[in-house]
Design an enzyme around this catalytic site. Structure first.
Site, mmCIF file in Angstrom:
data_model
loop_
_atom_site.group_PDB
_atom_site.id
_atom_site.type_symbol
_atom_site.label_atom_id
_atom_site.label_comp_id
_atom_site.label_asym_id
_atom_site.label_seq_id
_atom_site.Cartn_x
_atom_site.Cartn_y
_atom_site.Cartn_z
ATOM 1 N N ARG A 95 42.572 47.080 50.346
ATOM 2 C CA ARG A 95 43.228 48.393 50.272
ATOM 3 C C ARG A 95 43.101 49.227 51.540
ATOM 4 N NH1 ARG A 95 41.471 46.780 45.486
ATOM 5 N NH2 ARG A 95 42.855 47.054 43.701
ATOM 6 N N HIS A 120 46.943 44.594 49.962
ATOM 7 C CA HIS A 120 47.303 43.214 50.307
ATOM 8 C C HIS A 120 48.617 43.096 51.090
ATOM 9 C CE1 HIS A 120 43.853 41.821 48.210
ATOM 10 N NE2 HIS A 120 44.353 41.654 47.010
ATOM 11 N N HIS A 194 43.469 33.998 48.794
ATOM 12 C CA HIS A 194 43.214 34.642 47.509
ATOM 13 C C HIS A 194 43.193 33.634 46.354
ATOM 14 C CE1 HIS A 194 43.012 37.785 44.529
ATOM 15 N NE2 HIS A 194 43.226 38.747 45.408
ATOM 16 N N ASP A 266 34.776 44.117 41.358
ATOM 17 C CA ASP A 266 35.941 44.104 42.254
ATOM 18 C C ASP A 266 35.498 44.849 43.502
ATOM 19 O OD1 ASP A 266 38.401 43.916 43.393
ATOM 20 O OD2 ASP A 266 39.503 44.953 41.800
ATOM 21 N N GLU A 332 37.110 36.574 48.155
ATOM 22 C CA GLU A 332 38.026 36.725 49.288
ATOM 23 C C GLU A 332 37.247 37.148 50.529
ATOM 24 O OE1 GLU A 332 40.786 39.760 47.696
ATOM 25 O OE2 GLU A 332 39.931 39.115 45.811
#
Ligand code: GLA
Length: 368
Positions: A95, A120, A194, A266, A332
């Protein structure tokens, strides 16, 4: 432009690289699928669409192979995908606050495609472009060179960015991913892969029983829109401590503000490393039942650990099986989110004359 594949690598043999058509996009672009097979028992399939890793076949302790990555059977499903399943992500993975940043005194505005932030790469990131792909063999390794030119102004980013990614499969089960990029004007660059893993087998259940170890003693806590606050917080004594192996699910429901904000894990973890550019251990993931494991090493400073909290079972994947809540997890490797707006984070700015280089290795193993 000369491709490095023809300069450095020999041509590929058909038994180790299969090349086949995979359909045509809604706007008429032809897509191919490449299947690489290593003598060590790992097979991966890659699409020219999005540079997607569509399939990863890995043996378990008895030699039984299963597909350990989430994905789809058909191209239209990848065109519709909003979960970045298996895709290459750019220009900026993760982000950027408000879809805005300033660079060298100029303000830039990007697509705000995630709750007011840019995520992304924007509305049409590198996950939706068709890459030019050439297979190669180098010694006993087999691989692919993927190339894409992102034009000046693409998704609001400055400069023409030339990107090259190589996937190289070794005989001992390692997938080596190299990212390269050059630009003709300063621009942020943060590239990642990803893939979502479910080492028991895609479609077989959730990933809460997987064992995870992260080479990170700090992480970057986030605000309600999942933008890092700028703090590097120690994981010790929190549900974010994976410095020794722990199951993904052991503390995911803990009464913790950071877990609540993200609906699970996350978060970007700060990888402990000796030097700025060495390959450091980022993650070690194991399914204790099948004994399948993957070790992830990277030159990147961070790794986003995402437990598939946005997967809700409404979208069907391979074999018609829905991608249920937490049925896969992503690891990631990347620079930290929102770095263009956070001067204390390692810089993601690439300038003309420089080359962006980054390596991530997924080593598939059977854990004793
Ligand atoms: C990353 C993000 C998540 C989510 C997924 C894609 O992992 O951090 O918040 O956007 O990609 O669904």
């Amino acid at each position: 432009m000369s491709t490095r594949s023809s300069d450095r690598y020999g041509p590929s043999s058909p038994d180790r690289v299969r090349r086949e058509p995979f359909g045509t996009t809604a706007d008429g672009r032809s897509v191919e699928r490449f299947t690489l097979t290593s003598s060590g028992g790992v097979t991966i399939s890659v699409l020219s669409f999005g540079g997607v890793i569509q399939r990863i076949l890995v043996p378990d302790r008895d030699g039984t192979r299963a597909d350990v990555t989430l994905g789809y059977d058909t191209l239209p499903e990848y065109e519709k995908d909003k979960s970045y399943l298996g895709a290459l992500v750019g220009r900026y993975a993760n982000r950027i606050r408000g879809g805005r940043f300033s660079l060298d005194g100029r303000e830039y505005t990007l697509a705000q495609n995630a709750g007011g932030n840019s995520l992304h790469g924007g509305a049409r990131g590198f996950n939706k472009v068709v890459w030019s792909v050439e297979p190669f063999e180098e010694g006993s390794d087999v691989g692919l060179v993927l190339q894409h030119v992102s034009p000046d102004g693409d998704e609001g980013y400055p400069g023409t960015l030339r990107v090259r990614v190589t996937y190289r499969l070794t005989t001992d089960g390692a997938l080596v991913i190299d990212f390269f990029a050059t630009t003709d004007a300063a621009t942020p660059v943060n590239l990642t892969q990803h893939a979502y893993f479910n080492l028991a087998r895609t479609g077989s259940g959730d990933i809460l029983g997987h064992l995870l170890e992260l080479g990170a003693s700090r992480f970057t806590p986030v605000d309600a829109s999942l933008i890092p606050t700028g703090e590097l917080r120690r994981v010790q004594g929190t549900p974010f401590d994976f410095s020794t192996a722990e199951t993904v699910g052991a503390r995911i429901g803990a009464d913790d503000e950071q877990l609540r904000l993200a609906g699970g894990y996350d978060h970007n973890f700060v990888i402990d490393r000796q030097g700025a550019t060495d390959l450091a251990l980022a993650a070690r993931l194991t399914d204790p039942v099948s004994a399948r494991g993957v070790d992830i090493h990277t030159t990147e400073p961070g790794i986003q650990f995402y437990t598939g909290n946005f997967l809700d079972g409404t979208v069907k994947g391979k074999g018609g099986v829905p991608h249920r809540y937490r049925s896969g997890l992503a690891l990631e490797t990347q620079h930290f989110p929102n770095s263009p707006n956070e001067p204390s984070f390692p810089s993601t700015i690439l300038r003309p004359g420089e080359e962006h280089r980054s390596r991530t290795v997924y080593h598939f193993v059977v854990r004793d």
